[in-house]
Structure formats: C-alpha cells, structure tokens
Design an enzyme around this catalytic site. Structure first.
Site, short mmCIF file in Angstrom:
data_model
loop_
_atom_site.label_atom_id
_atom_site.label_comp_id
_atom_site.label_asym_id
_atom_site.label_seq_id
_atom_site.Cartn_x
_atom_site.Cartn_y
_atom_site.Cartn_z
N GLU A 74 31.61 38.62 41.92
CA GLU A 74 31.71 40.05 41.78
C GLU A 74 30.54 40.78 41.13
O GLU A 74 30.97 42.03 40.89
CB GLU A 74 33.07 40.55 41.75
N HIS A 93 36.21 44.37 35.25
CA HIS A 93 36.91 44.46 36.55
C HIS A 93 37.88 43.58 36.54
O HIS A 93 37.97 42.52 36.19
CB HIS A 93 35.88 44.05 37.58
N HIS A 95 42.13 42.54 38.46
CA HIS A 95 43.16 42.56 39.39
C HIS A 95 44.36 42.94 38.73
O HIS A 95 45.65 42.30 39.11
CB HIS A 95 43.26 41.18 39.99
N TYR A 120 45.90 60.98 27.52
CA TYR A 120 45.29 59.94 27.41
C TYR A 120 44.25 59.39 28.51
O TYR A 120 43.46 59.05 28.33
CB TYR A 120 45.82 58.94 26.55
N HIS A 160 42.73 45.53 45.90
CA HIS A 160 42.05 44.74 45.02
C HIS A 160 42.28 44.99 43.41
O HIS A 160 43.14 44.37 43.04
CB HIS A 160 40.52 44.79 45.39
ZN LIG Z 1 38.21 41.51 42.16
#
Ligand SMILES: [Zn+2]
Length: 213
Positions: A74, A93, A95, A120, A160
């Site tokens: 990714e 990144h 999940h 926030y 995702h």
């Molecule tokens: Zn991912």
C-alpha cells in the site's frame, strides 16, 4: 530528526499502535518523509508490532525501492498523500475497527464522512473525505486521493480504512487515533438522541484553535 531517529520512531509507534489494538495481523502501515528526501516505510507482510529499525523499506523521492525489505503493497497510498501535502512528513494507514466500520456506511456525506462529535476531532483530524471502494492492489484511486488530500489530512477508503497525514509521525498517529475514537463514539451513540457540533460551534473551534492543517 535524523534517519536513525525516524527509524526508531516508526518502530516505537508501530509497536504502540499494535499493542493497543489499532492494527491486527499484518494490517496497517506507517511511513515518514526523510529530511534528505525519500521515504521510510513499514515492510510488506510484517506486523506493526514487530518492526525493526534496520529492516524498514527505504524509497526514493519518486517511490522507487532503494534498500531494506520490500515496502508495504500500500506504498502508493502513502505516496499519493505526500504528493498532495508537501509540508507533511508522516502518513499512517490503519484498518482500525470503528473507522473501517464507518467506511462501510452508505449514509454519510462523501466530503464529510466523520461526524464532528467533539472539538478534538476538528482540531486534530478535520473533515474526512470518503474514497470509493477499490480492490486490494488497484492503484487507480491514487489520483482521487491526491485530489482530496490537498484539502483533507485524512481520507477514509471505503470498506477498508483511514489514511492520515501529519507534519510528523506523532501528529499523524494522534490524528489516526482521534479518528478511530470518534468513529467509535459514532457507533456507541447509534440509535440514541445525540448532537454533533453545529456549524457555528465548529467554526468557533477552528477560529480559536485553528483548523487541522
Ligand atoms: Zn489497507
């Protein structure tokens, strides 16, 4: 920050995110932009809980693999964020569960997918844009991400998870955590009368604290 310090920071934040349940299995990846140009990224198929400073992937400014282990598959997500955000030096990144659940909803505005439930989230994350679903390995959404990331430090990939940029790794990690916690609040409140901040309250927070850069 030296390259060695950046390597150690990636290991430390990776372990911390893994241990607190923000990434399970080998999901999630982290990167930083190096002072001399190019990037360090977490390798493919390695848990964020088991990164080592000398086995990270190093890429050049164009995203070509230079040395270390093969980078996350990714990597293109990270490169798209950096291309749109020249002042940011880190991308996270994940999940993470609640953000991933939010990314499956069909009833949220695509340009504001994370409800402004607390001040926030406005300060640390800002408006989150939703990127339409693509299957793993399909890099065609890179152009969409580059376009959205110019005005959004965080995007949410449908079905995702989130991709979050920051001026440094601490800022990006903190924003990714805030995004996950806000998504969790959203689901905790589901079906109960609740009140996100209104436009005037959001603008008041932005005026006093500044909008998330
Ligand atoms: Zn991912």
């Amino acid at each position: 920050m030296t390259e060695q310090e950046a390597r150690e920071a990636l290991v430390d934040y990776g372990r911390s995110l893994f241990q607190r349940g923000y990434s399970c299995g080998t999901s999630g990846n982290l990167s930083v932009r190096l002072p001399a140009g190019g990037f360090l990224m977490s390798p493919t198929n390695v848990s964020l809980g088991r990164l080592t400073a000398d086995a990270l992937s190093r890429l050049d400014a164009d995203g070509r693999h230079l040395d270390g282990a093969a980078p996350t598959k990714e990597a293109w997500l990270h490169l798209a964020m950096y291309a749109a955000r020249p002042n940011d030096r880190a991308v996270v990144h994940l999940h993470s569960t609640y953000a991933a659940a939010l990314s499956c909803r069909t009833d949220l505005p695509a340009d504001d997918a994370l409800p402004a439930l607390t001040p926030y989230v406005i300060m640390r994350v800002g408006r989150v844009a939703l990127v339409p679903y693509s299957r793993p390995g399909d890099t065609t959404p890179a152009a969409t991400i580059r376009q959205l990331a110019a005005a959004h430090r965080a995007v949410l990939l449908a079905n995702h998870g989130p991709v979050v940029a920051g001026r440094d790794l601490e800022t990006a990690v903190s924003a990714a955590e805030e995004l996950e916690e806000t998504a969790r609040l959203f689901f905790v409140l589901e079906g109960r009368p609740s009140r996100p901040l209104d436009r005037e309250q959001i603008e008041d927070v932005q005026r006093v604290f500044g909008a998330a850069p």
